[in-house]
Design an enzyme around this catalytic site. Structure first.
Site, PDB file in Angstrom:
ATOM      1  N   ASP A  96       8.676   3.238   5.709  1.00 23.54           N
ATOM      2  CA  ASP A  96       9.812   3.055   6.799  1.00 23.54           C
ATOM      3  C   ASP A  96      10.660   1.884   6.423  1.00 23.54           C
ATOM      4  O   ASP A  96      11.829   1.682   6.384  1.00 23.54           O
ATOM      5  CB  ASP A  96       9.497   3.070   8.237  1.00 23.54           C
ATOM      6  CG  ASP A  96       8.258   2.222   8.766  1.00 23.54           C
ATOM      7  OD1 ASP A  96       7.727   1.637   7.698  1.00 23.54           O
ATOM      8  OD2 ASP A  96       7.788   2.272   9.885  1.00 23.54           O
ATOM      9  N   ASP A  99       9.208  -5.682   5.319  1.00 24.20           N
ATOM     10  CA  ASP A  99       9.381  -6.768   6.584  1.00 24.20           C
ATOM     11  C   ASP A  99       8.937  -8.081   5.536  1.00 24.20           C
ATOM     12  O   ASP A  99       9.270  -8.493   4.696  1.00 24.20           O
ATOM     13  CB  ASP A  99       8.844  -6.561   7.482  1.00 24.20           C
ATOM     14  CG  ASP A  99       9.011  -7.577   8.811  1.00 24.20           C
ATOM     15  OD1 ASP A  99       9.768  -8.434   8.502  1.00 24.20           O
ATOM     16  OD2 ASP A  99       8.443  -7.464   9.656  1.00 24.20           O
ATOM     17  N   LYS A 127      14.089  -5.525   5.496  1.00 26.76           N
ATOM     18  CA  LYS A 127      15.042  -6.718   6.455  1.00 26.76           C
ATOM     19  C   LYS A 127      15.425  -7.980   5.490  1.00 26.76           C
ATOM     20  O   LYS A 127      14.684  -8.217   4.486  1.00 26.76           O
ATOM     21  CB  LYS A 127      13.771  -7.365   7.426  1.00 26.76           C
ATOM     22  CG  LYS A 127      13.718  -6.403   8.640  1.00 26.76           C
ATOM     23  CD  LYS A 127      12.835  -6.906   9.500  1.00 26.76           C
ATOM     24  CE  LYS A 127      12.489  -5.939  10.491  1.00 26.76           C
ATOM     25  NZ  LYS A 127      11.492  -6.474  11.516  1.00 26.76           N
ATOM     26  N   PHE A 148      14.019  -6.410  15.491  1.00 28.29           N
ATOM     27  CA  PHE A 148      13.019  -5.575  15.399  1.00 28.29           C
ATOM     28  C   PHE A 148      13.562  -4.380  15.936  1.00 28.29           C
ATOM     29  O   PHE A 148      14.516  -4.001  16.858  1.00 28.29           O
ATOM     30  CB  PHE A 148      12.078  -5.882  16.564  1.00 28.29           C
ATOM     31  CG  PHE A 148      10.820  -5.046  16.544  1.00 28.29           C
ATOM     32  CD1 PHE A 148       9.768  -5.279  15.740  1.00 28.29           C
ATOM     33  CD2 PHE A 148      10.483  -3.786  17.166  1.00 28.29           C
ATOM     34  CE1 PHE A 148       8.707  -4.583  15.536  1.00 28.29           C
ATOM     35  CE2 PHE A 148       9.597  -3.110  17.209  1.00 28.29           C
ATOM     36  CZ  PHE A 148       8.473  -3.580  16.246  1.00 28.29           C
ATOM     37  N   VAL A 149      13.372  -3.199  15.155  1.00 32.62           N
ATOM     38  CA  VAL A 149      14.136  -1.680  15.285  1.00 32.62           C
ATOM     39  C   VAL A 149      13.072  -0.771  15.545  1.00 32.62           C
ATOM     40  O   VAL A 149      12.008  -0.837  15.204  1.00 32.62           O
ATOM     41  CB  VAL A 149      15.018  -1.687  13.892  1.00 32.62           C
ATOM     42  CG1 VAL A 149      16.196  -2.443  13.739  1.00 32.62           C
ATOM     43  CG2 VAL A 149      14.169  -1.699  12.669  1.00 32.62           C
ATOM     44  N   ASP A 155       8.324   2.305  15.419  1.00 36.51           N
ATOM     45  CA  ASP A 155       8.056   2.301  16.805  1.00 36.51           C
ATOM     46  C   ASP A 155       7.644   0.763  17.491  1.00 36.51           C
ATOM     47  O   ASP A 155       7.678   0.025  16.849  1.00 36.51           O
ATOM     48  CB  ASP A 155       6.382   2.837  16.982  1.00 36.51           C
ATOM     49  CG  ASP A 155       5.454   1.843  16.346  1.00 36.51           C
ATOM     50  OD1 ASP A 155       5.405   1.552  15.270  1.00 36.51           O
ATOM     51  OD2 ASP A 155       4.332   1.465  16.838  1.00 36.51           O
ATOM     52  N   ARG A 161       9.411   6.385  18.626  1.00 35.80           N
ATOM     53  CA  ARG A 161       9.378   6.795  17.243  1.00 35.80           C
ATOM     54  C   ARG A 161      10.223   8.043  17.023  1.00 35.80           C
ATOM     55  O   ARG A 161      10.942   8.318  15.972  1.00 35.80           O
ATOM     56  CB  ARG A 161       7.860   7.387  16.572  1.00 35.80           C
ATOM     57  CG  ARG A 161       7.068   6.448  16.284  1.00 35.80           C
ATOM     58  CD  ARG A 161       5.863   6.919  15.680  1.00 35.80           C
ATOM     59  NE  ARG A 161       4.705   6.246  15.591  1.00 35.80           N
ATOM     60  CZ  ARG A 161       4.257   5.023  14.782  1.00 35.80           C
ATOM     61  NH1 ARG A 161       5.271   4.601  13.873  1.00 35.80           N
ATOM     62  NH2 ARG A 161       3.203   4.399  15.112  1.00 35.80           N
TER      63      ARG A 161
END
Ligand code: IMP
Ligand code: MG
Length: 174
Positions: A96, A99, A127, A148-149, A155, A161
């Protein structure tokens, strides 16, 4: 009540995932890659991406976790359970978000150790921050701000989610 503001709409995600699928199809013409989804975050991305890929391919999943709430614990759990079914294969990791880079660099290293012929990385989000561990995605859907997404598989403590869009989780929404 849905949390946060929308960063990426359903339509934006759909269009971009189709483009990534077409791109991977071109790049892997004549090969039979193994798509390895990182669960649970990649669940929707993996499913949508594979429907946009036109290749004779195989699908597998690995369950890895490092986050508690909105903070990375720095401890990656799940690598030890992997077997050598990637041996000799052209593996495309599907995750997903990139980071800190810890998850994907550790997973790529593990796959190489287990004998994968080749390891590439496809992420929906990356990111815009300096990754703590240098790792480069081969295909990236969207570069996003360092926030923070949640949604579309991402999640916060296993919540959100199932949201259709990707949203920025603001503190008061938690
Ligand atoms: P990394 O190891 O720090 O690169 O983080 C990778 C994993 O942390 C991702 O696969 C996600 O599961 C999780 N993660 C990182 N940032 C976010 C975020 O903004 N929202 C939800 N999960 C995140
Ligand atoms: Mg993940």
């Amino acid at each position: 009540m849905l949390p946060g503001r929308i960063l990426l709409t359903q339509a934006q995600i759909r269009t971009r995932v189709r483009q990534l699928g077409a791109r991977i199809t071109r790049d892997y013409r004549g090969k039979r890659p193994l798509f390895l989804g990182v669960m649970n975050g990649a669940v929707f991305f993996l499913a949508d991406l594979l429907r946009a890929v036109e290749l004779d391919c195989e699908i597998s999943c690995v369950r890895l976790a490092s986050y508690t709430g909105a903070e990375s614990t720095g401890q990656l759990r799940g690598l030890e359970a992997m077997d050598d079914s990637c041996k000799g294969r052209h593996v495309i990791i599907v995750d997903d978000i990139l980071d800190t880079g810890r998850t994907l660099s550790a997973l790529a290293a593990r796959l190489k150790k287990l004998g994968a012929a080749d390891v590439k990385i496809c992420v929906l989000l990356e990111k815009k921050r300096r990754h703590e561990i240098p790792v480069k995605a081969d295909w990236t859907g969207f570069k996003i701000p360092d926030e923070f997404v949640v949604g579309y598989g991402l999640d916060y403590n296993d919540r959100y989610r199932g949201l259709k869009q990707i949203r920025v989780l603001e503190k008061q929404a938690v």
